[in-house]
Motif scaffolding. Sequence first.
Motif, PDB file in Angstrom:
ATOM      1  N   THR A   1       0.834  -1.202   0.000  1.00  0.00           N
ATOM      2  CA  THR A   1       0.000   0.000   0.000  1.00  0.00           C
ATOM      3  C   THR A   1       0.870   1.255   0.000  1.00  0.00           C
ATOM      4  OG1 THR A   1      -1.790  -1.149   1.129  1.00  0.00           O
ATOM      5  CG2 THR A   1      -1.806   1.252   1.251  1.00  0.00           C
ATOM      6  N   LYS A   2       1.907   1.276   0.832  1.00  0.00           N
ATOM      7  CA  LYS A   2       2.817   2.427   0.870  1.00  0.00           C
ATOM      8  C   LYS A   2       3.512   2.619  -0.477  1.00  0.00           C
ATOM      9  CE  LYS A   2       3.776   2.117   5.807  1.00  0.00           C
ATOM     10  NZ  LYS A   2       4.748   1.753   6.829  1.00  0.00           N
ATOM     11  N   LEU A   3       3.995   1.519  -1.059  1.00  0.00           N
ATOM     12  CA  LEU A   3       4.672   1.581  -2.350  1.00  0.00           C
ATOM     13  C   LEU A   3       3.737   2.101  -3.442  1.00  0.00           C
ATOM     14  CD1 LEU A   3       7.035   0.936  -4.298  1.00  0.00           C
ATOM     15  CD2 LEU A   3       6.076  -1.371  -4.481  1.00  0.00           C
ATOM     16  N   VAL A   4       2.545   1.529  -3.525  1.00  0.00           N
ATOM     17  CA  VAL A   4       1.585   1.938  -4.556  1.00  0.00           C
ATOM     18  C   VAL A   4       1.218   3.416  -4.386  1.00  0.00           C
ATOM     19  CG1 VAL A   4      -0.780   1.635  -5.397  1.00  0.00           C
ATOM     20  CG2 VAL A   4       0.674  -0.362  -5.015  1.00  0.00           C
ATOM     21  N   ASN A   5       1.003   3.849  -3.160  1.00  0.00           N
ATOM     22  CA  ASN A   5       0.666   5.259  -2.924  1.00  0.00           C
ATOM     23  C   ASN A   5       1.769   6.193  -3.401  1.00  0.00           C
ATOM     24  OD1 ASN A   5      -1.851   4.626  -1.877  1.00  0.00           O
ATOM     25  ND2 ASN A   5      -1.158   4.671   0.244  1.00  0.00           N
ATOM     26  N   ARG A   6       3.034   5.817  -3.172  1.00  0.00           N
ATOM     27  CA  ARG A   6       4.162   6.631  -3.654  1.00  0.00           C
ATOM     28  C   ARG A   6       4.187   6.680  -5.183  1.00  0.00           C
ATOM     29  NH1 ARG A   6       7.575   3.800  -0.127  1.00  0.00           N
ATOM     30  NH2 ARG A   6       8.653   2.911  -1.916  1.00  0.00           N
ATOM     31  N   LEU A   7       4.001   5.518  -5.808  1.00  0.00           N
ATOM     32  CA  LEU A   7       4.044   5.449  -7.270  1.00  0.00           C
ATOM     33  C   LEU A   7       2.854   6.158  -7.905  1.00  0.00           C
ATOM     34  CD1 LEU A   7       5.330   1.789  -7.748  1.00  0.00           C
ATOM     35  CD2 LEU A   7       6.643   3.922  -7.832  1.00  0.00           C
ATOM     36  N   VAL A   8       1.686   6.060  -7.296  1.00  0.00           N
ATOM     37  CA  VAL A   8       0.504   6.767  -7.784  1.00  0.00           C
ATOM     38  C   VAL A   8       0.767   8.271  -7.762  1.00  0.00           C
ATOM     39  CG1 VAL A   8      -1.857   7.419  -7.109  1.00  0.00           C
ATOM     40  CG2 VAL A   8      -1.258   5.017  -7.335  1.00  0.00           C
ATOM     41  N   ALA A   9       1.362   8.760  -6.674  1.00  0.00           N
ATOM     42  CA  ALA A   9       1.683  10.191  -6.570  1.00  0.00           C
ATOM     43  C   ALA A   9       2.645  10.611  -7.680  1.00  0.00           C
ATOM     44  CB  ALA A   9       2.267  10.505  -5.197  1.00  0.00           C
ATOM     45  N   LYS A  10       3.639   9.763  -7.989  1.00  0.00           N
ATOM     46  CA  LYS A  10       4.589  10.072  -9.068  1.00  0.00           C
ATOM     47  C   LYS A  10       3.883  10.151 -10.417  1.00  0.00           C
ATOM     48  CE  LYS A  10       8.916   8.217  -7.248  1.00  0.00           C
ATOM     49  NZ  LYS A  10       9.997   7.250  -7.452  1.00  0.00           N
ATOM     50  N   VAL A  11       2.985   9.209 -10.688  1.00  0.00           N
ATOM     51  CA  VAL A  11       2.254   9.202 -11.963  1.00  0.00           C
ATOM     52  C   VAL A  11       1.336  10.418 -12.052  1.00  0.00           C
ATOM     53  CG1 VAL A  11       0.540   7.951 -13.354  1.00  0.00           C
ATOM     54  CG2 VAL A  11       2.421   6.700 -12.273  1.00  0.00           C
ATOM     55  N   GLN A  12       0.676  10.745 -10.951  1.00  0.00           N
ATOM     56  CA  GLN A  12      -0.200  11.918 -10.943  1.00  0.00           C
ATOM     57  C   GLN A  12       0.598  13.198 -11.183  1.00  0.00           C
ATOM     58  OE1 GLN A  12      -2.040  11.180  -7.099  1.00  0.00           O
ATOM     59  NE2 GLN A  12      -3.945  10.492  -8.079  1.00  0.00           N
TER      60      GLN A  12
ATOM     61  N   GLU B   1      -8.686   2.668  -6.863  1.00  0.00           N
ATOM     62  CA  GLU B   1      -9.242   3.531  -5.809  1.00  0.00           C
ATOM     63  C   GLU B   1      -8.659   4.936  -5.874  1.00  0.00           C
ATOM     64  OE1 GLU B   1      -8.647   1.667  -1.992  1.00  0.00           O
ATOM     65  OE2 GLU B   1      -9.776  -0.112  -2.598  1.00  0.00           O
ATOM     66  N   ALA B   2      -7.420   5.046  -6.354  1.00  0.00           N
ATOM     67  CA  ALA B   2      -6.760   6.355  -6.468  1.00  0.00           C
ATOM     68  C   ALA B   2      -7.182   7.095  -7.738  1.00  0.00           C
ATOM     69  CB  ALA B   2      -5.245   6.178  -6.450  1.00  0.00           C
ATOM     70  N   GLY B   3      -8.004   6.433  -8.574  1.00  0.00           N
ATOM     71  CA  GLY B   3      -8.504   7.090  -9.779  1.00  0.00           C
ATOM     72  C   GLY B   3      -7.601   6.956 -10.992  1.00  0.00           C
ATOM     73  N   LEU B   4      -6.619   6.062 -10.934  1.00  0.00           N
ATOM     74  CA  LEU B   4      -5.737   5.836 -12.068  1.00  0.00           C
ATOM     75  C   LEU B   4      -6.066   4.494 -12.723  1.00  0.00           C
ATOM     76  CD1 LEU B   4      -2.301   7.089 -10.674  1.00  0.00           C
ATOM     77  CD2 LEU B   4      -3.969   8.336 -12.029  1.00  0.00           C
ATOM     78  N   VAL B   5      -5.388   4.216 -13.827  1.00  0.00           N
ATOM     79  CA  VAL B   5      -5.599   2.982 -14.582  1.00  0.00           C
ATOM     80  C   VAL B   5      -4.342   2.124 -14.442  1.00  0.00           C
ATOM     81  CG1 VAL B   5      -6.018   2.061 -16.898  1.00  0.00           C
ATOM     82  CG2 VAL B   5      -7.070   4.224 -16.210  1.00  0.00           C
TER      83      VAL B   5
ATOM     84  N   ILE C   1       1.274   1.484 -14.182  1.00  0.00           N
ATOM     85  CA  ILE C   1       0.320   2.457 -13.695  1.00  0.00           C
ATOM     86  C   ILE C   1       0.257   3.587 -14.721  1.00  0.00           C
ATOM     87  CG2 ILE C   1      -0.287   4.037 -11.811  1.00  0.00           C
ATOM     88  CD1 ILE C   1       1.586   2.373 -10.004  1.00  0.00           C
ATOM     89  N   LYS C   2      -0.981   3.959 -15.117  1.00  0.00           N
ATOM     90  CA  LYS C   2      -1.165   4.981 -16.144  1.00  0.00           C
ATOM     91  C   LYS C   2      -2.132   6.049 -15.636  1.00  0.00           C
ATOM     92  CE  LYS C   2      -0.532   1.582 -19.781  1.00  0.00           C
ATOM     93  NZ  LYS C   2      -1.076   0.949 -20.987  1.00  0.00           N
TER      94      LYS C   2
END
Length: 165
Positions: free
Chosen positions: A108-119, A144-148, A162-163
Motif C-alpha cells: 500500500t505504501k509503495l503503490v501510494n508513492r508510485l501513484v503520486a509520481k504518476v499523478q 481507488e486512487a482514480g488511475l488505470v 500504472i497509467k
Amino acid sequence: MTEANQEPEVQSVKALEEEGDIAADYLEELLDIFDLDGDIDIDVRQGRAYVAISSEEGEGDLRLLSNPETVEALQELTRLAVQAKTQSFSRLILDVSGSRQARVDQLTKLVNRLVAKVQESGEPLAMKPMSSYERKIAHDLISEAGLVSESEGEGKERHIVIKPA
C-alpha cells in the motif's frame, strides 16, 4: 434464486473448505518435521481457501517461515499438495504470522508513492514483478486512487504499469 442456482456455490465453499483441510494436514506435517509450533486456521475468503499459521507465543519459531519469499514458496508447495489430492487447480492463500497483512501494508505504501509520481508526471510507470495476489491488491489500490493499471509480461516477469486516467 432457485435452489439449483445456489447449489454450485455451496459446493464451491465445500470444495474450498476441503482444500483448506488438505492444506492444514500438509502444513501440520511440515511443522512437525521442523519441530515448529503453530496453530492452523482455515477460512474461505473471496472464493479462495485461506490458511493461516500463527503461534500463541507471538512469532517465535514461525519467524523462520514468515519471510515473504518463504511464504510464497510454502504456499506453492501447499497448493501442489492440494492439487495432487483434489486433481483440480488451487488458488489457496497462505499466511504465516500475519505476513500477508504486513505485505499488504508495505505494498500500500509503495503503490501510494508510485501513484503520486504518476499523478505528478502524467507519465506511465512500471512496477517490479509480483505475484498475482499482490497484483490484485495493487490494481485495486490504483483504481481507488482514480488511475488505470494494466498487467504486462509473462510468468515471473508479469508486472503492473500504472497509467494516468
